[in-house]
Design a protein around this motif. Structure first.
Motif, PDB file in Angstrom:
ATOM      1  N   ILE A  22      44.678  34.314  28.266  1.00  0.00           N
ATOM      2  CA  ILE A  22      44.740  35.773  28.848  1.00  0.00           C
ATOM      3  C   ILE A  22      45.563  35.292  29.875  1.00  0.00           C
ATOM      4  O   ILE A  22      45.468  34.391  30.926  1.00  0.00           O
ATOM      5  CB  ILE A  22      43.347  36.459  29.330  1.00  0.00           C
ATOM      6  N   ILE A  28      42.792  39.258  33.170  1.00  0.00           N
ATOM      7  CA  ILE A  28      41.578  38.240  33.050  1.00  0.00           C
ATOM      8  C   ILE A  28      40.430  39.023  33.651  1.00  0.00           C
ATOM      9  O   ILE A  28      39.047  39.066  33.244  1.00  0.00           O
ATOM     10  CB  ILE A  28      41.697  37.208  34.130  1.00  0.00           C
ATOM     11  N   LYS A  33      36.422  39.978  27.240  1.00  0.00           N
ATOM     12  CA  LYS A  33      36.374  38.648  26.425  1.00  0.00           C
ATOM     13  C   LYS A  33      35.776  37.709  27.568  1.00  0.00           C
ATOM     14  O   LYS A  33      35.957  37.382  28.531  1.00  0.00           O
ATOM     15  CB  LYS A  33      37.679  38.334  26.114  1.00  0.00           C
ATOM     16  N   LYS A  34      34.863  36.545  26.711  1.00  0.00           N
ATOM     17  CA  LYS A  34      34.602  35.328  27.567  1.00  0.00           C
ATOM     18  C   LYS A  34      35.579  34.675  27.966  1.00  0.00           C
ATOM     19  O   LYS A  34      36.437  34.300  27.182  1.00  0.00           O
ATOM     20  CB  LYS A  34      33.500  34.792  26.376  1.00  0.00           C
ATOM     21  N   ARG A  35      35.485  34.046  29.388  1.00  0.00           N
ATOM     22  CA  ARG A  35      36.506  33.340  29.726  1.00  0.00           C
ATOM     23  C   ARG A  35      35.716  31.874  30.159  1.00  0.00           C
ATOM     24  O   ARG A  35      34.630  31.993  30.564  1.00  0.00           O
ATOM     25  CB  ARG A  35      37.045  33.878  30.921  1.00  0.00           C
ATOM     26  N   TYR A  36      36.486  30.918  29.831  1.00  0.00           N
ATOM     27  CA  TYR A  36      35.929  29.588  30.052  1.00  0.00           C
ATOM     28  C   TYR A  36      36.495  28.821  31.344  1.00  0.00           C
ATOM     29  O   TYR A  36      35.857  27.633  31.939  1.00  0.00           O
ATOM     30  CB  TYR A  36      35.476  28.504  28.919  1.00  0.00           C
ATOM     31  N   ILE A  38      39.784  29.150  34.302  1.00  0.00           N
ATOM     32  CA  ILE A  38      40.945  29.876  35.006  1.00  0.00           C
ATOM     33  C   ILE A  38      41.810  28.716  35.739  1.00  0.00           C
ATOM     34  O   ILE A  38      41.596  27.838  36.197  1.00  0.00           O
ATOM     35  CB  ILE A  38      40.453  30.898  36.250  1.00  0.00           C
ATOM     36  N   LEU A  61      32.848  30.305  36.679  1.00  0.00           N
ATOM     37  CA  LEU A  61      33.954  29.561  35.935  1.00  0.00           C
ATOM     38  C   LEU A  61      34.637  28.548  36.935  1.00  0.00           C
ATOM     39  O   LEU A  61      34.693  28.650  38.176  1.00  0.00           O
ATOM     40  CB  LEU A  61      34.899  30.826  35.832  1.00  0.00           C
ATOM     41  N   ALA A  84      43.781  32.598  31.947  1.00  0.00           N
ATOM     42  CA  ALA A  84      42.220  31.996  31.501  1.00  0.00           C
ATOM     43  C   ALA A  84      42.255  31.817  30.203  1.00  0.00           C
ATOM     44  O   ALA A  84      43.040  32.341  29.152  1.00  0.00           O
ATOM     45  CB  ALA A  84      41.428  33.247  31.795  1.00  0.00           C
ATOM     46  N   THR A  86      40.332  31.252  26.655  1.00  0.00           N
ATOM     47  CA  THR A  86      39.050  31.936  26.124  1.00  0.00           C
ATOM     48  C   THR A  86      38.168  31.032  25.293  1.00  0.00           C
ATOM     49  O   THR A  86      37.459  31.448  24.208  1.00  0.00           O
ATOM     50  CB  THR A  86      39.332  33.214  25.748  1.00  0.00           C
ATOM     51  N   SER A  91      38.985  24.711  26.928  1.00  0.00           N
ATOM     52  CA  SER A  91      38.663  24.408  28.358  1.00  0.00           C
ATOM     53  C   SER A  91      37.916  23.237  28.728  1.00  0.00           C
ATOM     54  O   SER A  91      38.172  22.581  29.820  1.00  0.00           O
ATOM     55  CB  SER A  91      37.766  25.819  28.917  1.00  0.00           C
TER      56      SER A  91
END
Length: 110
Positions: A22, A28, A33-36, A38, A61, A84, A86, A91
């Motif tokens: 993203i 972001i 949506k799931k972010r893992y 940044i 995060l 970010a 996802t 990640s």
């Protein structure tokens, strides 16, 4: 050490091609949506740094800052300062290979 930089840049390239990134803080923050992870550019303003740090802490995060290169050069997106990831595996791998060229600003994980 340069080998780890290459690995991270390769992983970011894979994430771009797979659509697992993203771009931009507003996106972001807005997307559900799931972010893992940044990742920040080293040239972000103090204001954006503060917003990203607060957001990362509130969402538990990890937050990395790249010190050796601009994000826009890695992901080939003009004026991109924040991304970010996802994908959990990507990640985790990026965090694993982070070294002196990356500054860990928050290391919280859910």
């Amino acid at each position: 050490m340069a080998n780890n930089v290459d690995k991270i840049e390769s992983l970011l390239g894979f994430a771009v091609r797979a659509g697992k990134i993203i771009y931009g803080f507003d996106n972001i923050e807005a997307l559900r949506k799931k972010r893992y992870l940044i990742i920040l550019d080293n040239s972000v303003s103090e204001r954006l740094l503060r917003h990203c740090t607060e957001f990362a802490k509130s969402k538990h995060l990890p937050l990395l800052r790249i010190k050796h290169k601009k994000i826009e050069d890695i992901v080939h997106k003009l004026n991109c300062k924040v991304i970010a990831i996802t994908d959990k595996q990507m990640s985790d791998a990026i965090i694993k290979f982070a070294n002196d060229n990356y500054e860990v600003l928050t290391s919280e994980v859910e």
